[in-house]
Design an enzyme around this catalytic site. Structure first.
Site, short mmCIF file in Angstrom:
data_model
loop_
_atom_site.label_atom_id
_atom_site.label_comp_id
_atom_site.label_asym_id
_atom_site.label_seq_id
_atom_site.Cartn_x
_atom_site.Cartn_y
_atom_site.Cartn_z
CB CYS A 9 4.02 -8.98 -7.19
SG CYS A 9 5.20 -9.70 -7.51
CB ILE A 10 4.21 -7.01 -2.53
CG1 ILE A 10 3.19 -5.93 -2.23
CG2 ILE A 10 5.49 -7.15 -0.89
CD1 ILE A 10 2.42 -6.69 -1.58
#
Length: 106
Positions: A9-10
């Site tokens: 994820c980011i």
């Protein structure tokens, strides 16, 4: 069925590991062999080997960012056996996502 995947994820924290857990739990419920590599804040963990990728029936990429080693999955992509989803989708609907992955193999 043998499934491998990558979650990232980011921020590389919560969703990366939540997606990994959701994938593993859903696959284990179904009796599937599963291994999920994480690319998070701690770097690459549970790294997939070339042999594991080659032996997999399908690949699930639960990613919201570019990942290291994307080229490992090119052959599976050419065979139409790679599903890419947002980590949040697999966290909230793991059964639906695994159903879509299974459909790629049949």
């Amino acid at each position: 069925m043998k499934i491998v995947g990558v979650s990232a994820c980011i921020t590389g924290v919560a969703h990366t590991y939540m997606a990994q857990e959701a994938i593993e739990q859903e696959c284990k419920k179904r009796g599937f062999d599963v291994k999920v590599e994480t690319q998070g804040g701690l770097g690459i963990e549970n790294e997939l080997t070339e042999e594991e990728v080659n032996e997999a029936d399908a690949v699930l990429l639960a990613v919201a960012i570019g990942i290291e080693g994307q080229e490992r999955f090119e052959e599976k992509e050419d065979e139409g056996r790679v599903l890419t989803v947002n980590p949040a989708d697999v966290i909230h609907n793991p059964a639906e996502i695994i159903d879509k992955l299974v459909a790629l193999v049949k």
